[in-house]
Design a protein around this motif. Structure first.
Motif, short mmCIF file in Angstrom:
data_model
loop_
_atom_site.label_atom_id
_atom_site.label_comp_id
_atom_site.label_asym_id
_atom_site.label_seq_id
_atom_site.Cartn_x
_atom_site.Cartn_y
_atom_site.Cartn_z
N GLY A 82 18.74 4.70 -0.23
CA GLY A 82 19.36 5.78 0.78
C GLY A 82 21.00 5.38 0.53
O GLY A 82 21.62 4.26 0.22
N ASP A 84 22.62 5.18 3.32
CA ASP A 84 22.82 4.19 4.40
C ASP A 84 22.61 2.91 4.05
O ASP A 84 23.58 2.04 4.46
CB ASP A 84 21.47 4.40 5.21
CG ASP A 84 21.65 5.77 6.35
OD1 ASP A 84 22.63 6.36 6.23
OD2 ASP A 84 20.64 5.90 7.16
N ASN A 156 29.48 15.50 8.67
CA ASN A 156 28.16 15.47 9.38
C ASN A 156 28.66 15.23 10.95
O ASN A 156 29.07 14.09 11.03
CB ASN A 156 27.09 14.86 9.12
CG ASN A 156 25.78 14.83 9.71
OD1 ASN A 156 25.59 15.56 10.62
ND2 ASN A 156 24.99 14.43 9.39
N ASP A 183 31.92 10.12 1.96
CA ASP A 183 30.74 10.18 2.01
C ASP A 183 30.28 11.64 1.72
O ASP A 183 30.74 12.56 2.45
CB ASP A 183 29.91 9.88 3.58
CG ASP A 183 28.54 9.94 3.94
OD1 ASP A 183 27.89 10.34 3.04
OD2 ASP A 183 28.12 9.46 4.69
N ALA A 185 27.41 13.11 1.23
CA ALA A 185 25.87 13.21 1.30
C ALA A 185 25.50 14.75 1.06
O ALA A 185 24.21 14.93 0.56
CB ALA A 185 25.36 12.59 2.68
N TYR A 186 26.38 15.72 1.40
CA TYR A 186 26.10 16.96 1.23
C TYR A 186 27.05 17.94 0.09
O TYR A 186 26.90 19.18 0.14
CB TYR A 186 26.36 17.81 2.48
CG TYR A 186 25.42 17.26 3.84
CD1 TYR A 186 24.38 17.59 3.90
CD2 TYR A 186 26.24 16.25 4.47
CE1 TYR A 186 23.44 17.08 4.85
CE2 TYR A 186 25.39 15.55 5.40
CZ TYR A 186 24.03 16.18 5.71
OH TYR A 186 23.21 15.58 6.72
N THR A 210 23.45 10.96 -1.98
CA THR A 210 22.10 10.81 -1.84
C THR A 210 20.99 11.74 -2.32
O THR A 210 21.71 12.82 -2.46
CB THR A 210 22.09 10.81 -0.06
OG1 THR A 210 20.67 10.30 0.33
CG2 THR A 210 22.41 12.11 0.23
N SER A 212 18.60 12.53 -0.41
CA SER A 212 18.00 12.93 0.54
C SER A 212 17.92 14.54 1.22
O SER A 212 17.23 14.88 1.86
CB SER A 212 18.26 12.00 2.12
OG SER A 212 17.85 10.82 1.72
N LYS A 213 19.19 15.10 0.96
CA LYS A 213 19.59 16.38 1.31
C LYS A 213 19.28 17.29 0.36
O LYS A 213 18.17 17.87 0.32
CB LYS A 213 20.92 16.41 1.79
CG LYS A 213 21.23 15.13 2.72
CD LYS A 213 20.51 15.16 4.09
CE LYS A 213 20.49 14.03 4.77
NZ LYS A 213 21.71 13.31 5.09
N ARG A 221 13.96 7.76 0.11
CA ARG A 221 14.75 6.60 0.29
C ARG A 221 15.77 6.19 -0.90
O ARG A 221 15.43 4.92 -1.42
CB ARG A 221 14.46 5.56 1.15
CG ARG A 221 13.49 5.61 2.39
CD ARG A 221 14.29 6.45 3.30
NE ARG A 221 15.52 6.12 3.83
CZ ARG A 221 16.61 6.53 3.57
NH1 ARG A 221 16.82 7.88 3.44
NH2 ARG A 221 17.63 6.15 4.13
C1 LIG Z 1 21.86 11.93 5.76
C2 LIG Z 1 23.30 11.20 5.72
C3 LIG Z 1 23.40 10.21 4.86
C4 LIG Z 1 21.99 9.15 4.71
O1 LIG Z 1 21.26 9.34 3.50
P1 LIG Z 1 20.18 8.53 2.98
O2 LIG Z 1 20.47 8.40 1.60
O3 LIG Z 1 18.85 9.22 3.56
O4 LIG Z 1 20.51 7.06 3.72
C5 LIG Z 1 24.70 9.47 4.79
N1 LIG Z 1 25.62 10.07 5.11
C6 LIG Z 1 25.65 11.36 6.08
C7 LIG Z 1 26.89 11.99 6.22
C8 LIG Z 1 24.21 11.65 5.87
O5 LIG Z 1 24.04 13.00 6.62
#
Ligand SMILES: *Cc1c(COP(=O)(O)O)cnc(C)c1O
Length: 363
Positions: A82, A84, A156, A183, A185-186, A210, A212-213, A221
């Protein structure tokens, strides 16, 4: 009766409040709109049957495919458990506990502080301005001893992009002193805004990504740290020997195939259409004070009575994320974009709340 075990723990761990993940917060919902997950499972089949062997530390296929997807070279990519884990690896590689600090700008993602507290590194916060952009003069005042500045863009839980020109100024003021960690992530919801194209110009820029989204793989992960080879080599020194299990690498490789990426892009355009419909509908509701625009797969909205809204929907199995406690976000709830049906159910539940036109007609 006391086992004294608690007293044996490190002081910062005793004091630590763990990250309140959506899963830890519980709830008995059937409409989960609180973790910014993709609402439907994408099916995969395992192709590797070699579980007797340890996995590769940095599975070649995953690294090569992500590098191609991000427009970078494989030595600029690190894969981890992840994003994270990427957040934490950077602290472990760059920050001395008791000496160095990290900095970030609330309201923002909760793991920057949790990781710093767990490792025992000082963290400094510089609240975002009222428009949720960086307060650059205040950041400049706080940079002494800072090794990492985390900037979440799109942020976020507010859903906005950080002005690229401000990030450029931040990169100028940190050059030779600290890393700037973007970061992203999105970023699949606004790919034109990615900063990966700046890596060549800024040796101290790091980008987090990531699966994850937008890639719909939160349960897998799997995340990525993108940076210049020098930074990646340092992170490789502190990463676990086998951070990804063989099935994770197998599925991540499939998700990053041309087909997997095309599917992700389809999902993104569907979610964006659903999001924009939901924003329009929320703006018509009396219980909603303000709906903020979003470059992501979630919406932040301010409600006239947010705790009542949160609880009423929770009792109906619709689980949102309360952002009320974050600086500047009194009355705000975050709603992840679910399926069109899930969004409709949410709007229908909100329409029945006091203060809205429907319930007044009924009253
Ligand atoms: C969801 C998220 C993460 C974590 O992503 P993972 O890969 O699931 O650990 C990191 N940064 C932000 C801003 C997130 O919203």
């Amino acid at each position: 009766m006391s086992s004294k075990i608690e007293e044996l723990a490190r002081a910062n761990v005793r004091a630590l409040t763990p990250y309140q993940s959506a899963r830890r917060l519980g709830g008995n919902g059937d409409v989960w709109l609180n973790a910014n997950e993709y609402p439907l499972a994408v099916p995969f089949e395992l192709s590797q049957q070699t579980l007797n062997r340890y996995p590769e530390c940095q599975p070649k296929r995953v690294i090569e495919r992500y590098a191609a997807y991000a427009g970078l070279t494989p030595d600029q990519v690190l894969v981890s458990r992840g994003a994270d884990e990427g957040i934490e690896l950077l602290m472990r590689a760059f920050c001395e506990p008791g000496k160095d600090a990290v900095l970030f700008c609330p309201p923002t993602y909760g793991m920057y502080s949790v990781s710093a507290e767990t490792i025992g590194i000082e963290y400094r916060t510089v609240e975002a301005r009222d428009d949720w952009q960086l307060n650059l003069p205040a950041i400049a005042d706080q940079l002494e001893g800072v090794k990492l500045v985390y900037v979440c863009s799109p942020n976020n839980p507010t859903g906005n992009l950080i002005n690229p020109e401000d990030i450029r100024q931040l990169l100028e003021m940190t050059r030779g002193k600290a890393l700037v960690v973007a970061d992203e992530a999105y970023i699949e919801f606004c790919p034109q805004a990615s900063l990966t194209g700046w890596l060549q110009e800024y040796p101290h820029l790091v980008v987090l990504r990531t699966l994850s989204k937008a890639f719909a793989l939160a349960g897998l992960r799997c995340g990525f740290t993108l940076a210049n080879a020098e930074v990646i080599a340092l992170l490789m020194k502190v990463i676990a020997p086998y951070p990804l299990s063989t099935p994770v690498a197998d599925i991540a490789g499939q998700a990053l195939s041309d087909q997997g990426i095309a599917l992700m892009r389809e999902h993104v355009s569907q979610l964006v259409a659903t999001r924009d419909r939901l924003i329009a509908e929320l703006r018509n509701l009396d219980c909603v004070e303000q709906v903020f625009s979003s470059d992501t797969n979630y919406i932040l909205a301010r409600f006239t009575a947010s705790s009542q809204v949160f609880k009423t929907l929770w009792d109906q199995g619709i689980i949102l994320r309360d952002q009320n406690k974050q600086p500047g976000l009194a009355g705000c709830l975050r709603i992840s974009i679910g399926t069109p049906e899930e969004c409709e159910r949410t709007v229908a539940a909100l329409k029945l709340l006091p203060g809205s036109p429907v319930s007044q007609e009924q009253a």
